[in-house]
Design an enzyme around this catalytic site. Structure first.
Site, PDB file in Angstrom:
ATOM      1  N   GLY A 132     -52.881  38.985  35.775  1.00  0.00           N
ATOM      2  CA  GLY A 132     -52.097  38.935  34.538  1.00  0.00           C
ATOM      3  C   GLY A 132     -51.184  40.119  34.335  1.00  0.00           C
ATOM      4  N   PRO A 181     -53.865  39.651  41.474  1.00  0.00           N
ATOM      5  CA  PRO A 181     -52.461  39.576  41.056  1.00  0.00           C
ATOM      6  C   PRO A 181     -51.735  38.433  41.735  1.00  0.00           C
ATOM      7  CG  PRO A 181     -52.755  41.307  42.673  1.00  0.00           C
ATOM      8  CD  PRO A 181     -54.134  40.794  42.347  1.00  0.00           C
ATOM      9  N   ARG A 207     -48.252  36.788  39.938  1.00  0.00           N
ATOM     10  CA  ARG A 207     -46.893  37.027  39.459  1.00  0.00           C
ATOM     11  C   ARG A 207     -46.393  38.437  39.822  1.00  0.00           C
ATOM     12  NH1 ARG A 207     -45.081  34.797  34.557  1.00  0.00           N
ATOM     13  NH2 ARG A 207     -47.274  34.476  34.038  1.00  0.00           N
ATOM     14  N   ARG A 237     -40.155  26.775  33.450  1.00  0.00           N
ATOM     15  CA  ARG A 237     -40.744  27.763  32.548  1.00  0.00           C
ATOM     16  C   ARG A 237     -39.993  27.916  31.215  1.00  0.00           C
ATOM     17  NH1 ARG A 237     -41.044  32.586  33.442  1.00  0.00           N
ATOM     18  NH2 ARG A 237     -43.071  32.977  32.494  1.00  0.00           N
ATOM     19  N   CYS A 255     -31.395  15.000  32.841  1.00  0.00           N
ATOM     20  CA  CYS A 255     -31.049  14.202  31.669  1.00  0.00           C
ATOM     21  C   CYS A 255     -32.036  14.494  30.548  1.00  0.00           C
ATOM     22  CB  CYS A 255     -31.063  12.718  32.036  1.00  0.00           C
ATOM     23  SG  CYS A 255     -30.324  11.682  30.762  1.00  0.00           S
TER      24      CYS A 255
END
Length: 443
Positions: free
Chosen positions: A248, A291, A293, A330, A361
């Site tokens: 995190g 870890p 990200r 995201r 769309c």
């Protein structure tokens, strides 16, 4: 746009990553294109390893592959001495196909199927992170049937809410993950797990959320997990040899983000474990973290080609690109924010504020609402920074749009690690029942 890692602006005013001019990458690989700065990935891995070496404690750093899982990435982190977290049979299969050592694989997830568990046991992975009693019973039964003893951690919720988006906060009491410390379910899980003949209970796992910019959440989690470990030691005579405090660790997406240096997170975690686990058992537990990200996030850049524009005077100018929520969901999911620049005209002054729209769309397919750029023309290249984590891994074929390719760049060399999907890939799994075909022929 903040330039991460090896990113720079060259003499032609083009964005360059890993010594590769992105305009050349576009000509070779097309757009949209995920570009990964290999040197920065390796640097991030080494920052974690080196920081733990400084603590003098036993440790294991596992890359959370859910952030970005392809065979090349699995091999890269293995080369850097890391372990690997997986959360599905697909991620496990990818790791095994890459040749990742199975004894350094940890299997997470709140709903592992019996088939996934059997697959992981057959591969002889290093550890299961058990999330609930149902899984505990299934794991014991399958392991017993195979005559194996498997290592496990129990995932617990310490009641810590990280300062993050509610959808990516997982350490609080009201969570789908883990055994709650506060209501006694974690204690009962330890009692049951430690009595199972085919399960080896190594310790506990705790994860408090994602994109965290402070150390206090990790410190409080370590304190609460230690208090629980002391209770278990005194009540059940169980000593944990491993404490996994999750991941995190935050990264920089925009100038509003203020992540700490990796060493600051690691130092705070190590000091908390030293303080709060002292005297519980003969020695301090081994510290595991995971870890994801913070390894791959800011090493990734997505390159797009600008298409149409729509200028609503006095309201907004929309600039559409050839990707969007299919390669980066995201912003739609989390209201995530990003920075961008015109990669082929990066040296020019920013003269207008525009909003970057995707091509799906969906009115909600917006990548960036307001960004300052030079006057944008059709055919310009737009680079969006910090897209290494949860972009490729969450990509979809909505509107039957093909998923982009992925290139690793380093020292002027660009290596394709995932090819761009073809039209044939889009229909590869489609089947047409014979009765439908007959109707078409009869007409």
């Amino acid at each position: 746009m903040y330039l991460h890692g090896t990113s720079t602006i060259n003499a032609q005013g083009h964005l360059e990553i890993g010594g590769c001019d992105v305009t050349s990458l576009k000509e070779t690989f097309g757009t949209p294109l995920y570009i990964v700065d290999e040197q920065l990935v390796r640097q991030r891995c080494r920052e974690f390893i080196d920081a733990f070496k400084q603590t003098g404690l036993k440790y294991q750093v596992a890359y959370a592959s859910k952030a970005f899982c392809v065979k090349a990435m699995c091999l890269l982190v293995e080369e850097e001495g890391m372990s690997l977290d997986v959360v599905s049979d697909g991620e496990l299969y990818t790791a095994l196909q890459a040749g990742f050592p199975p004894e350094r694989i940890h299997f997470h997830g709140n709903n592992k199927t019996p088939d996934e568990i059997e697959m992981a046991i057959d591969a002889r992975i290093g550890c299961f992170v058990v999330d609930n009693l149902v899984e505990l019973h299934i794991l014991q039964a399958i392991a017993a049937g195979k005559g194996q003893k498997v290592n496990i951690l129990l995932r617990v919720t310490p009641g810590v809410e990280a300062h993050t988006h509610e959808y990516i906060s997982t350490g609080q009491t009201d969570s789908k993950f883990g055994f709650d410390i506060g209501n006694g379910s974690a204690y009962e899980a330890v009692k049951l797990a430690s009595s199972q003949s085919n399960l080896q209970l190594l310790g506990l796992h705790s994860h408090i959320g994602s994109q965290i910019f402070e150390v206090d959440g990790f410190q409080v989690a370590a304190e609460r997990v230690a208090a629980f470990a002391r209770e278990v030691h005194e009540g059940l005579n169980v000593v944990f040899s491993v404490i996994n405090l999750g991941g995190g660790f935050g990264i920089r997406y925009t100038e509003e983000d203020t992540p700490l240096q990796v060493a600051e997170y690691v130092k705070a975690i190590a000091e908390s474990v030293r303080t709060h686990f002292a005297g519980i058992g003969p020695e301090l537990p081994e510290i595991w973290i995971e870890p994801g990200r913070s390894i791959i996030g800011d090493a990734g850049t997505t390159l797009y080609t600008v298409g149409t524009t729509k200028d609503i005077p006095g309201v907004r100018k929309y600039v559409s690109v050839d990707g969007g929520m299919t390669d980066n969901p995201r912003p739609a999911l989390y209201d995530a924010k990003y920075e961008a620049l015109l990669a082929n005209r990066a040296g020019e002054p920013e003269t207008e504020t525009v909003s970057i729209a995707g091509k799906c769309c969906e009115s909600g397919d917006m990548l960036i609402w307001d960004v300052n750029l030079p006057e944008v023309n059709q055919g310009d290249l737009l680079a969006v920074a910090s897209t290494g984590a949860y972009n490729y891994s969450m990509a979809s074929n909505y509107n039957r749009i093909r998923r982009p390719g992925v290139v690793f760049v380093k020292d002027g060399e660009a290596s394709l690690v995932v090819r761009r999907e073809t039209y044939e890939d889009i229909v590869r799994n489609d089947l047409v029942p014979e009765r439908i075909g007959r109707q078409m022929v009869s007409k």
